[in-house]
Write a protein that holds these residues in place. Structure first.
Motif, PDB file in Angstrom:
ATOM      1  N   ALA A 132     -71.262 -32.446   3.627  1.00 26.19           N
ATOM      2  CA  ALA A 132     -70.861 -33.740   3.072  1.00 26.19           C
ATOM      3  C   ALA A 132     -70.852 -33.686   1.542  1.00 26.19           C
ATOM      4  N   GLY A 133     -71.889 -33.084   0.964  1.00 27.60           N
ATOM      5  CA  GLY A 133     -71.950 -32.983  -0.497  1.00 27.60           C
ATOM      6  C   GLY A 133     -70.836 -32.127  -1.058  1.00 27.60           C
ATOM      7  N   CYS A 134     -70.547 -31.022  -0.404  1.00 28.06           N
ATOM      8  CA  CYS A 134     -69.472 -30.148  -0.868  1.00 28.06           C
ATOM      9  C   CYS A 134     -68.118 -30.855  -0.788  1.00 28.06           C
ATOM     10  N   ALA A 135     -67.917 -31.641   0.274  1.00 21.02           N
ATOM     11  CA  ALA A 135     -66.660 -32.371   0.410  1.00 21.02           C
ATOM     12  C   ALA A 135     -66.507 -33.394  -0.709  1.00 21.02           C
ATOM     13  N   GLU A 136     -67.595 -34.096  -1.032  1.00 25.95           N
ATOM     14  CA  GLU A 136     -67.548 -35.079  -2.118  1.00 25.95           C
ATOM     15  C   GLU A 136     -67.309 -34.401  -3.462  1.00 25.95           C
ATOM     16  N   ALA A 137     -67.955 -33.268  -3.667  1.00 20.47           N
ATOM     17  CA  ALA A 137     -67.793 -32.556  -4.934  1.00 20.47           C
ATOM     18  C   ALA A 137     -66.348 -32.094  -5.108  1.00 20.47           C
ATOM     19  N   ALA A 138     -65.739 -31.636  -4.032  1.00 26.61           N
ATOM     20  CA  ALA A 138     -64.349 -31.179  -4.110  1.00 26.61           C
ATOM     21  C   ALA A 138     -63.422 -32.320  -4.492  1.00 26.61           C
ATOM     22  N   VAL A 139     -63.650 -33.493  -3.926  1.00 24.69           N
ATOM     23  CA  VAL A 139     -62.820 -34.658  -4.238  1.00 24.69           C
ATOM     24  C   VAL A 139     -62.966 -35.039  -5.709  1.00 24.69           C
ATOM     25  N   SER A 140     -64.181 -34.872  -6.250  1.00 27.54           N
ATOM     26  CA  SER A 140     -64.422 -35.245  -7.642  1.00 27.54           C
ATOM     27  C   SER A 140     -63.976 -34.176  -8.625  1.00 27.54           C
ATOM     28  N   GLY A 141     -63.473 -33.058  -8.135  1.00 31.40           N
ATOM     29  CA  GLY A 141     -62.942 -32.017  -9.003  1.00 31.40           C
ATOM     30  C   GLY A 141     -63.954 -30.986  -9.455  1.00 31.40           C
ATOM     31  N   THR A 142     -65.131 -30.947  -8.791  1.00 26.12           N
ATOM     32  CA  THR A 142     -66.148 -29.936  -9.113  1.00 26.12           C
ATOM     33  C   THR A 142     -66.533 -29.195  -7.830  1.00 26.12           C
ATOM     34  N   PRO A 143     -65.615 -28.424  -7.277  1.00 30.23           N
ATOM     35  CA  PRO A 143     -65.882 -27.793  -5.983  1.00 30.23           C
ATOM     36  C   PRO A 143     -67.052 -26.821  -6.030  1.00 30.23           C
ATOM     37  N   VAL A 144     -67.825 -26.810  -4.959  1.00 34.09           N
ATOM     38  CA  VAL A 144     -68.948 -25.898  -4.801  1.00 34.09           C
ATOM     39  C   VAL A 144     -69.035 -25.510  -3.333  1.00 34.09           C
ATOM     40  N   ARG A 145     -69.495 -24.309  -3.087  1.00 35.87           N
ATOM     41  CA  ARG A 145     -69.756 -23.844  -1.715  1.00 35.87           C
ATOM     42  C   ARG A 145     -71.255 -23.642  -1.606  1.00 35.87           C
ATOM     43  N   VAL A 146     -71.901 -24.399  -0.718  1.00 34.31           N
ATOM     44  CA  VAL A 146     -73.336 -24.294  -0.509  1.00 34.31           C
ATOM     45  C   VAL A 146     -73.598 -23.826   0.913  1.00 34.31           C
ATOM     46  N   THR A 147     -74.310 -22.715   1.039  1.00 33.31           N
ATOM     47  CA  THR A 147     -74.705 -22.197   2.343  1.00 33.31           C
ATOM     48  C   THR A 147     -76.226 -22.240   2.450  1.00 33.31           C
ATOM     49  N   ALA A 148     -76.748 -21.939   3.633  1.00 34.32           N
ATOM     50  CA  ALA A 148     -78.178 -22.082   3.879  1.00 34.32           C
ATOM     51  C   ALA A 148     -78.825 -20.753   4.238  1.00 34.32           C
ATOM     52  N   LEU A 149     -80.021 -20.566   3.722  1.00 34.50           N
ATOM     53  CA  LEU A 149     -80.930 -19.520   4.173  1.00 34.50           C
ATOM     54  C   LEU A 149     -82.083 -20.204   4.887  1.00 34.50           C
ATOM     55  N   LEU A 150     -82.431 -19.733   6.072  1.00 38.45           N
ATOM     56  CA  LEU A 150     -83.536 -20.321   6.822  1.00 38.45           C
ATOM     57  C   LEU A 150     -84.793 -19.481   6.616  1.00 38.45           C
ATOM     58  N   CYS A 151     -85.854 -20.136   6.137  1.00 36.42           N
ATOM     59  CA  CYS A 151     -87.127 -19.456   5.904  1.00 36.42           C
ATOM     60  C   CYS A 151     -88.028 -19.601   7.116  1.00 36.42           C
ATOM     61  N   ALA A 152     -88.718 -18.525   7.441  1.00 36.14           N
ATOM     62  CA  ALA A 152     -89.890 -18.604   8.312  1.00 36.14           C
ATOM     63  C   ALA A 152     -91.113 -18.534   7.406  1.00 36.14           C
ATOM     64  N   MET A 153     -92.137 -19.310   7.723  1.00 32.19           N
ATOM     65  CA  MET A 153     -93.346 -19.296   6.917  1.00 32.19           C
ATOM     66  C   MET A 153     -94.216 -18.115   7.338  1.00 32.19           C
ATOM     67  N   ARG A 154     -94.599 -17.305   6.370  1.00 34.80           N
ATOM     68  CA  ARG A 154     -95.357 -16.083   6.654  1.00 34.80           C
ATOM     69  C   ARG A 154     -96.628 -16.359   7.454  1.00 34.80           C
ATOM     70  N   GLN A 155     -97.319 -17.456   7.132  1.00 31.83           N
ATOM     71  CA  GLN A 155     -98.626 -17.716   7.726  1.00 31.83           C
ATOM     72  C   GLN A 155     -98.517 -18.358   9.105  1.00 31.83           C
ATOM     73  N   ALA A 156     -97.303 -18.728   9.513  1.00 31.60           N
ATOM     74  CA  ALA A 156     -97.093 -19.343  10.823  1.00 31.60           C
ATOM     75  C   ALA A 156     -96.526 -18.303  11.783  1.00 31.60           C
TER      76      ALA A 156
END
Length: 364
Positions: A132-156
């Motif tokens: 949703a944020g990337c779509a809004e940014a593109a409309v406003s003329g500041t395109p960005v591509r945001v992807t995700a990294l999923l963390c596992a917690m070391r102590q869990a």
């Protein structure tokens, strides 16, 4: 001659961010509103300016332990899908407004399950928010591509579950796996089945190592978790002598091009180095290490991608070539397909830097 490297000129440059925590970049005003909606009453301040100042002052203690304690408040407001969606959407918008054109933002979805939210729902809310944020940014003329990294917690003990989610959602915006949390006492091969799952699926991974702990942690990340990138990894400088001679592990990291996701301001705040001037970011880059410059936690450190690059450039005497080099290095290490990396490089990053140089010649 190119325009001088200032906050204003770097703000106009296309930037690539590989190490940014979702729960470390929440807007203070959003924390207040989400806390009110959730009935969370433990915030240390009741207005946005004071709350932002509290986070920065607490993070600037020189202690990694106290730095990490600040996350109790941001995680507390990320227990509902609506909160996760909002924070992820605002993250994409904030990065776009800062001139970031590609970012990998990481979060441990298990941290949002304390109130009963399913871990899959946490991942989906985050991904939908980024979209949703990337779509809004593109409309406003500041395109960005945001992807995700999923963390596992070391102590869990949810590594296998998180690794499975990385594979399950990798066509929906998840690009890799990370291990976060305390390095000391929780080695990155503690759950070999999770690493095997990632190996079998050909999934990418970056591992927090060489931040609070030394080179043994880096070696374990490479050998035990088969890390492609090192989250921070700055303690590899422990194996670099005053005359530039490299130890065995440092040679390996440099020669194999293992990417260092450096976050200098964060490292100073957590006590790894006494000042930005004494941080080895410049030394490592000049010795041929694959250096990138990152924010880590924009809220706690009071930084942006622009400010971090501007501060490093000012302290270490970097020019535009240095900034473009670390930007292209980061893009080359991104966990997306080759075609997307090539397109961003040819159509966005290089033209963006070329335009800055051309504008500077015209006096713009």
């Amino acid at each position: 001659m190119p325009a001088p490297l200032t906050h204003e000129s770097i703000a106009r440059a296309p930037k690539v961010l590989l190490h940014d925590h979702l729960d470390g970049g929440v807007r203070p005003s959003t924390i207040l509103e989400l806390a009110d909606e959730a009935g969370y009453r433990d915030l240390p301040a009741s207005d946005a300016d004071a709350l932002g100042r509290w986070f920065r002052e607490s993070a600037d203690s020189g202690s990694l332990v106290r730095y990490l304690e600040t996350f109790a408040h941001t995680v507390a407001v990320l227990q509902r899908p609506e909160g996760l969606h909002r924070v992820a959407r605002e993250c994409a918008l904030d990065l776009a407004a800062d001139g970031v054109v590609y970012a990998e933002v990481r979060y441990a979805p298990e941290l949002s399950t304390a109130g009963g939210l399913a871990i899959e729902a946490a991942v989906e809310a985050m991904l939908d928010g980024f979209a949703a944020g990337c779509a809004e940014a593109a409309v406003s003329g500041t395109p960005v591509r945001v992807t995700a990294l999923l963390c596992a917690m070391r102590q869990a003990d949810r590594w296998d579950e998180v690794a499975g989610l990385v594979v399950r959602y990798r066509d929906a915006g998840v690009v890799g796996f990370d291990l976060a949390g305390p390095e000391i006492g929780f080695p990155p091969d503690r759950h070999p089945s999770a690493i095997a799952l990632l190996d079998d699926a050909g999934a990418h991974r970056t591992i927090h190592a060489g931040e609070a702990a030394g080179t043994d942690s880096i070696r374990a990340a490479l050998d035990g978790a088969r890390a492609e990138r090192l989250g921070h990894g700055v303690r590899i400088a422990d194996e670099v002598s005053a005359d530039g001679t490299l130890g065995e592990l440092a040679r390996r990291v440099r020669d194999e091009g293992v990417v260092l996701e450096l976050a200098p301001s964060s490292n100073v705040q957590t006590g790894a180095y006494p000042s930005l001037a004494e941080h080895p970011v410049d030394r490592l880059r000049r010795l041929g290490f694959a250096v990138t410059v990152n924010t880590d936690n924009r809220l706690m450190s009071g930084v942006s991608a622009t400010s971090e690059l501007a501060d490093v450039a000012a302290v270490h005497g970097w020019g535009w070539d240095d900034v473009q080099t670390v930007t292209e290095r980061a893009l080359a290490a991104a966990f997306v397909g080759e075609a997307e990396r090539a397109a961003l490089l040819a159509d966005v990053v290089r033209p963006g830097f070329a335009a800055l140089r051309e504008a500077s010649v015209r006096g713009g």
